[in-house]
Design an enzyme around this catalytic site. Structure first.
Site, PDB file in Angstrom:
ATOM      1  N   ARG A 160      39.086 -27.559  -0.717  1.00  0.00           N
ATOM      2  CA  ARG A 160      38.391 -27.474   0.055  1.00  0.00           C
ATOM      3  C   ARG A 160      37.147 -27.268   0.338  1.00  0.00           C
ATOM      4  O   ARG A 160      36.523 -26.879   1.658  1.00  0.00           O
ATOM      5  CB  ARG A 160      38.917 -25.584   0.461  1.00  0.00           C
ATOM      6  CG  ARG A 160      40.466 -25.758  -0.113  1.00  0.00           C
ATOM      7  CD  ARG A 160      40.838 -24.225  -0.243  1.00  0.00           C
ATOM      8  NE  ARG A 160      40.234 -23.629  -1.621  1.00  0.00           N
ATOM      9  CZ  ARG A 160      39.742 -22.874  -2.243  1.00  0.00           C
ATOM     10  NH1 ARG A 160      40.799 -21.494  -1.377  1.00  0.00           N
ATOM     11  NH2 ARG A 160      39.146 -22.320  -3.333  1.00  0.00           N
ATOM     12  N   HIS A 220      30.100 -22.769  -3.514  1.00  0.00           N
ATOM     13  CA  HIS A 220      31.246 -21.627  -2.048  1.00  0.00           C
ATOM     14  C   HIS A 220      31.834 -20.426  -2.882  1.00  0.00           C
ATOM     15  O   HIS A 220      31.777 -21.032  -4.189  1.00  0.00           O
ATOM     16  CB  HIS A 220      32.205 -22.334  -2.109  1.00  0.00           C
ATOM     17  CG  HIS A 220      33.035 -23.303  -2.872  1.00  0.00           C
ATOM     18  ND1 HIS A 220      34.629 -22.577  -3.386  1.00  0.00           N
ATOM     19  CD2 HIS A 220      33.642 -23.415  -3.979  1.00  0.00           C
ATOM     20  CE1 HIS A 220      35.077 -23.007  -4.034  1.00  0.00           C
ATOM     21  NE2 HIS A 220      34.515 -24.043  -4.804  1.00  0.00           N
TER      22      HIS A 220
HETATM   23 ZN    ZN Z   1      34.829 -23.891  -6.419  1.00  0.00          ZN
END
Ligand code: ZN
Length: 202
Positions: A46, A98
């Site tokens: 992602r 993230h």
């Molecule tokens: Zn990660």
């Protein structure tokens, strides 16, 4: 679910579309690369480096691993770093973590995950080093703060490599940044950890 055949079809359409808009795009790129960024990110599907900053091929030199770690004994990473700094002479190194990172979560859940626990051990150390601050947090807040602290540690780890130290000693303009990406918003925030010399390391 995509299949390998789909990927060939998509690739052909992608390449044809670019050639239609910019006929010399691929032939120019084939001559060589001059990226100004080394990007260190998580392997998570992602957080694809080029896509989240909307940059075409040729703009980012990329290294990704689980939880965007910089390990001083990792020859793979050190080779990428040396090439980026000494040959490509990038001006910016970005560590982009993230929120909601599965690697960070796995490092903190006290379950066994096999071999990968050796890799995630680095995050456990970040957790231990910041136990006081993390004590007041729980659930996603704790994981997300640890995601930020993990980026901060990797910025330090890069800045103290002999490769970056030598570059700074030689007067090379080289800035190491710590950023974090929100899966929910699709947006990146600057954690304002930028180091440009040993003075910034504190
Ligand atoms: Zn990660």
């Amino acid at each position: 679910m995509q299949t390998p055949d789909n990927l060939f079809d998509r690739n052909k359409k992608w390449a044809q579309q670019i050639k239609k808009e910019r006929p010399n795009f691929f032939s120019n790129l084939a001559e060589g690369q001059e990226p100004n960024f080394l990007w260190i990110g998580c392997s998570d599907s992602r957080v694809p480096a080029n896509q989240i900053v909307d940059l075409p091929p040729g703009e980012l030199f990329v290294h990704r691993n689980i939880a965007n770690l910089v390990v001083h004994s990792d020859l793979n990473f050190l080779s990428v770093l040396q090439y980026a700094v000494e040959v490509l002479e990038v001006n910016h190194i970005v560590v982009c973590g993230h929120y909601g990172c599965g690697g960070v979560k796995a490092a903190t859940d006290d379950k066994g995950h096999g071999m990968i626990d050796n890799w995630l051990r680095q995050i456990k150390d970040v957790q231990l080093d910041n136990a006081e601050e993390l004590k007041g947090l729980s659930g996603d807040d704790e994981i997300n703060r640890l995601c930020e602290l993990n980026v901060a540690q990797q910025v330090k780890n890069i800045s103290t490599t002999p490769i970056v130290q030598n570059a700074w000693e030689n007067g090379q303009n080289l800035n190491v940044h710590g950023w974090i990406y929100s899966l929910e918003q699709g947006e990146i925030s600057d954690l304002e950890l930028t180091t440009s010399s040993n003075d910034d390391l504190g």
